[in-house]
Structures are given as structure tokens and as C-alpha cells.
Design a protein around this motif. Structure first.
Motif, PDB file in Angstrom:
ATOM      1  N   VAL A  30       0.787  -1.057   0.063  1.00 50.93           N
ATOM      2  CA  VAL A  30       0.058  -0.051   0.156  1.00 50.93           C
ATOM      3  C   VAL A  30       0.770   1.201   0.018  1.00 50.93           C
ATOM      4  CG1 VAL A  30      -1.837   1.282   1.293  1.00 50.93           C
ATOM      5  CG2 VAL A  30      -1.706  -1.064   1.195  1.00 50.93           C
ATOM      6  N   ILE A 153      -7.682   4.027  -4.229  1.00 58.03           N
ATOM      7  CA  ILE A 153      -8.921   4.323  -3.562  1.00 58.03           C
ATOM      8  C   ILE A 153      -8.407   5.947  -3.045  1.00 58.03           C
ATOM      9  CG2 ILE A 153      -9.914   4.047  -1.269  1.00 58.03           C
ATOM     10  CD1 ILE A 153      -8.845   1.327  -1.214  1.00 58.03           C
ATOM     11  N   LEU A 169     -10.055   1.341   7.176  1.00 56.04           N
ATOM     12  CA  LEU A 169      -8.787   1.288   6.553  1.00 56.04           C
ATOM     13  C   LEU A 169      -8.196  -0.217   6.887  1.00 56.04           C
ATOM     14  CD1 LEU A 169      -7.177   4.969   7.334  1.00 56.04           C
ATOM     15  CD2 LEU A 169      -7.764   3.624   5.187  1.00 56.04           C
ATOM     16  N   VAL A 172      -8.096  -2.178   3.807  1.00 59.17           N
ATOM     17  CA  VAL A 172      -7.091  -1.794   2.639  1.00 59.17           C
ATOM     18  C   VAL A 172      -5.841  -2.703   2.751  1.00 59.17           C
ATOM     19  CG1 VAL A 172      -5.656   0.120   1.728  1.00 59.17           C
ATOM     20  CG2 VAL A 172      -8.113   0.664   2.572  1.00 59.17           C
ATOM     21  N   LEU A 185      -3.532   4.547  -2.018  1.00 53.63           N
ATOM     22  CA  LEU A 185      -4.398   5.240  -0.926  1.00 53.63           C
ATOM     23  C   LEU A 185      -4.242   6.687  -0.883  1.00 53.63           C
ATOM     24  CD1 LEU A 185      -6.735   4.912   1.228  1.00 53.63           C
ATOM     25  CD2 LEU A 185      -4.798   4.318   2.733  1.00 53.63           C
ATOM     26  N   GLU A 187      -5.408   9.943   1.243  1.00 52.15           N
ATOM     27  CA  GLU A 187      -6.305  10.060   2.380  1.00 52.15           C
ATOM     28  C   GLU A 187      -5.907  11.239   3.198  1.00 52.15           C
ATOM     29  OE1 GLU A 187      -8.556   9.753   5.135  1.00 52.15           O
ATOM     30  OE2 GLU A 187      -8.892   8.034   3.575  1.00 52.15           O
ATOM     31  N   ALA A 193      -3.451   6.592   7.735  1.00 48.78           N
ATOM     32  CA  ALA A 193      -3.166   6.027   6.142  1.00 48.78           C
ATOM     33  C   ALA A 193      -1.713   5.428   6.692  1.00 48.78           C
ATOM     34  CB  ALA A 193      -3.029   7.350   5.260  1.00 48.78           C
TER      35      ALA A 193
END
Length: 238
Positions: A30, A153, A169, A172, A185, A187, A193
Motif C-alpha cells: 500500500v 482508493i 482502513l 485496505v 490510497l 487519504e 493512512a
């Protein structure tokens, strides 16, 4: 499959919003794309998803270059976007929203309900009647059921209380760990995050002002603050 951006310039018409950006997101990881409002984060996501043509540079998934401005091609290559407005079919039920999105080679509906159990008892409820948190779960679930190789996202927390975001979250992280997707991501809740991300990039006025692992950025809040204010040298690393 990994996502690689080489020298991407993105914007509208001749107006460049993001300039000469390099980024690699590996499968099963991520990357948090951070930055203040107006930094160019959504513009970049729309470009990767093929909804905007790139003004320069190259996008590749699994080493294969993608033609820009071709959303169907990007989607067939496994790129799936969860937009900030969720874009649900509000008159259709949870199950119908998921069924419409599911590909022949996608994931079973039960996989989505296992990942987001709060949706299971709401499966026959129209999307428009769901709470904000439930709608966001459905938006993510609708993306996940497609079996994405690259999942984008954009602002999962839009309009949601932080306590709801804390519940969302971890999904994710699960998507990266168990589905093997490369996840980007966007955010605004920086702390949350970074807690689920592997790497992070700070984008300000279209330029990368800081990048590093999520753990490194968590340990350097003063560098993170300076990056948000534009005080870091472009492409600085921690």
C-alpha cells in the motif's frame, strides 16, 4: 502486478497539475498518496485509471505500458478506481451493486461479505439507504469483487467520522496482503493512512516534496509537516 509511473505529467487540456512524477507500487503493498487539497492527488488517480489522458510520461502495469485516456483498457489490465464520490447505483441493492461489478474471473460475493461483514445483513438494502460508512464499504467491495491488480482508493474517509475510518482502513491492508493488489490510497487522515501503508508520497502543488516508507514518515513528523507546507526539497526522502 506492480504499478509503475515514469515521468507522468497530468492535468486538463494544456494545464499541467502534476509534473514529471515517478512512482512504483509493488504487488501486495500500500502506498499512501498524501498532500493538501489541490495538490493534484485526484488528478493523478484519474489519469492512472484512464479517465484522463496523461500529458506526458508512461504508465505500466506488470511491466506492460498502458495507453492513457483509455479507461476500458486500464480496467481490463486490472486497474480499478474507488472514486471520492463512491459512484454507487443508489437505487440498487448492495447485492445488485456487487453483482454488476463482478467479472467472470472476479471474487465471489461471499468473499466481500466476509471481508466487510457489516454489509451481509444489508445485502437487500438499496445503496442509497445505507449509512456513509456502509456506502464506502460497498464502494470498496465493488472494486474488490473485480479482482483488481491495481486498486486506487481516492479519499476513503470523505464525509466520515475518524472512528468509522479506523474500521474501514484495515480492509485496505487486507486487500494488499491477501489479494496481492498494488494499492494507492489517497487519504487526508495522515496518521491512519500511515498505519496501514508500506510507503508514502507527499504531493504539493503537483510536485513530490517527500517520499519514504510509512514507518520513516511516522518517525519524522516535523519533516512531514514541512513537506505539506512546501518546505521540503522536491523528491526529498527521509
Amino acid at each position: 502486478m506492480s504499478l509503475r509511473l515514469n515521468g507522468i505529467t497530468a492535468g486538463y487540456g494544456k494545464l499541467a497539475i502534476v509534473r514529471d512524477l515517478d512512482l512504483e507500487v509493488r504487488s501486495g503493498t500500500v502506498t499512501a498518496l498524501l498532500g493538501p487539497n489541490g495538490a493534484g492527488k485526484t488528478t493523478l488517480m484519474l489519469t492512472v485509471a484512464g479517465l484522463l489522458p496523461a500529458l506526458g510520461g508512461e504508465i505500466a502495469v506488470g511491466g506492460t505500458p498502458l495507453p492513457t485516456g483509455r479507461p476500458a483498457r486500464a480496467n481490463r489490465a486490472g486497474v480499478v478506481l474507488v472514486p471520492d464520490n463512491r459512484a454507487l447505483f443508489t437505487g440498487l441493492t448492495v447485492t445488485e451493486n456487487l453483482a454488476i461489478a463482478r467479472r467472470r474471473t472476479g471474487r465471489p460475493l461471499d468473499d466481500i461479505f466476509d471481508l466487510m461483514p457489516a454489509l451481509r445483513p444489508r445485502r437487500k438494502v438499496a445503496a442509497g439507504a445505507l449509512s456513509g460508512g456502509e456506502q464506502q464499504m460497498l464502494a470498496v467491495g465493488r472494486a474488490l469483487i473485480q479482482g483488481p491488480e491495481v486498486l486506487l482508493i481516492d479519499e476513503m474517509s470523505m464525509g466520515l467520522a475518524p472512528v468509522i475510518v479506523e474500521d474501514l482502513l484495515p480492509a485496505v491492508r487486507h486487500i494488499a496482503d491477501h489479494a496481492g493488489a498494488a494499492v494507492v490510497l489517497v487519504e487526508q487522515h495522515v496518521r491512519l493512512a500511515l498505519a496501514v501503508a508500506d510507503d508514502a508520497v507527499v504531493l504539493v502543488h503537483g510536485d513530490v516534496t517527500l517520499r519514504g516508507t510509512a514507518a520513516e514518515l511516522q518517525r519524522a513528523p516535523e519533516r512531514l509537516e514541512a513537506a505539506y507546507l512546501g518546505g521540503e526539497t522536491p523528491t526529498a526522502t527521509v
